[in-house]
Scaffold this active site. Structure first.
Site, PDB file in Angstrom:
ATOM      1  N   ASP A  52      75.073  66.033  35.045  1.00 29.64           N
ATOM      2  CA  ASP A  52      73.907  66.923  35.003  1.00 29.64           C
ATOM      3  C   ASP A  52      73.396  67.111  33.576  1.00 29.64           C
ATOM      4  O   ASP A  52      74.151  67.434  32.660  1.00 29.64           O
ATOM      5  CB  ASP A  52      74.265  68.275  35.612  1.00 29.64           C
TER       6      ASP A  52
ATOM      7  N   ASP B 261      79.072  62.347  31.641  1.00 32.64           N
ATOM      8  CA  ASP B 261      78.754  63.570  32.360  1.00 32.64           C
ATOM      9  C   ASP B 261      77.543  63.258  33.242  1.00 32.64           C
ATOM     10  O   ASP B 261      76.855  62.255  33.055  1.00 32.64           O
ATOM     11  CB  ASP B 261      78.449  64.684  31.355  1.00 32.64           C
TER      12      ASP B 261
END
Length: 229
Positions: free
Chosen positions: A14, A12
């Site tokens: 953020d 991922d």
């Protein structure tokens, strides 16, 4: 004996590889450069962000909102603004801990990829800065002139959509989940479907709900940006 499986590591973006939310930060940046109304945009951006954290985001509504400031401008204006965004906002928060983690996986022979619910225009230059070629992001529909319409193209890489997109990504490479050994680093309960899909889920800088779940299930917990005591 069969040969060892190829290893795939998904990250991922953020609050996982970056200590900020790049989508939210881009919105704030467009306010700062005068592309959006500072009061109304902030109100709506904050509301969408709360929905994201709660797992109730309508991603199609959000993307229309988030890319409107880009859509009404030219591609050249976008590229100039995003280059400044990279210099002023993103590169200062690309931390050695994240780069070292990526490089360790690559040195171990893993194929590495970013998989993110943020759109491709915001994230492609960020993935490049992280030295990751493979990017699975929210793809944007293009008009006849090749510029964005504000709509999403295909399945958005959010929640269960990350599993769909990762499955398609594997298929494009002539493989599937049974043929590879997979790891996924994420901070968010929104990513639970993909965390449950992979062989090695890693709760990374996890939100409180994910931290609790990871500890219950015996998943690895990584506080990537924690300062040494």
């Amino acid at each position: 004996m069969g040969s060892a499986k190829n290893k795939i590591t998904f990250f991922d973006l953020d609050h996982t590889l970056l200590p900020i939310d790049s989508d939210y930060a881009w919105g704030e940046f467009t306010q700062a450069i005068g592309w959006t109304d500072p009061v109304e945009f902030k109100r709506r951006n904050d509301a969408f962000f709360e929905h994201y954290k709660a797992g109730t985001l309508d991603v199609h509504d959000y993307v229309r909102f988030a890319v409107e400031a880009i859509r009404i401008r030219s591609e050249a204006e976008y590229r100039e603004a995003h280059a400044r965004f990279m210099r002023e906002v993103i590169r200062p928060v690309v931390l050695p801990a994240a780069l070292n983690l990526i490089r360790r996986h690559r040195a171990a022979g893993d194929t590495v990829a970013v998989i993110t619910a943020t759109n491709e225009l915001v994230t492609r230059p960020i993935a490049d800065a992280l030295e990751i070629e493979e990017l699975i992001a929210v793809e944007l529909e293009r008009d006849g002139a090749g510029w964005i319409t504000g709509e999403i193209s295909g399945v958005p890489s959010l929640g269960a959509g990350k599993v769909v997109r990762a499955t398609h990504w594997l298929a494009q490479r002539g493989t599937d989940w049974l043929d590879v050994e997979t790891t996924f680093y994420s901070d968010s309960m929104n990513d639970l479907p993909l965390l449950e899909q992979v062989d090695h889920p890693v709760a990374t800088n996890p939100d409180p709900r994910l931290r609790t779940l990871a500890l219950e299930r015996g998943w690895r917990v990584l506080d990537l940006f924690a300062k040494p005591q």
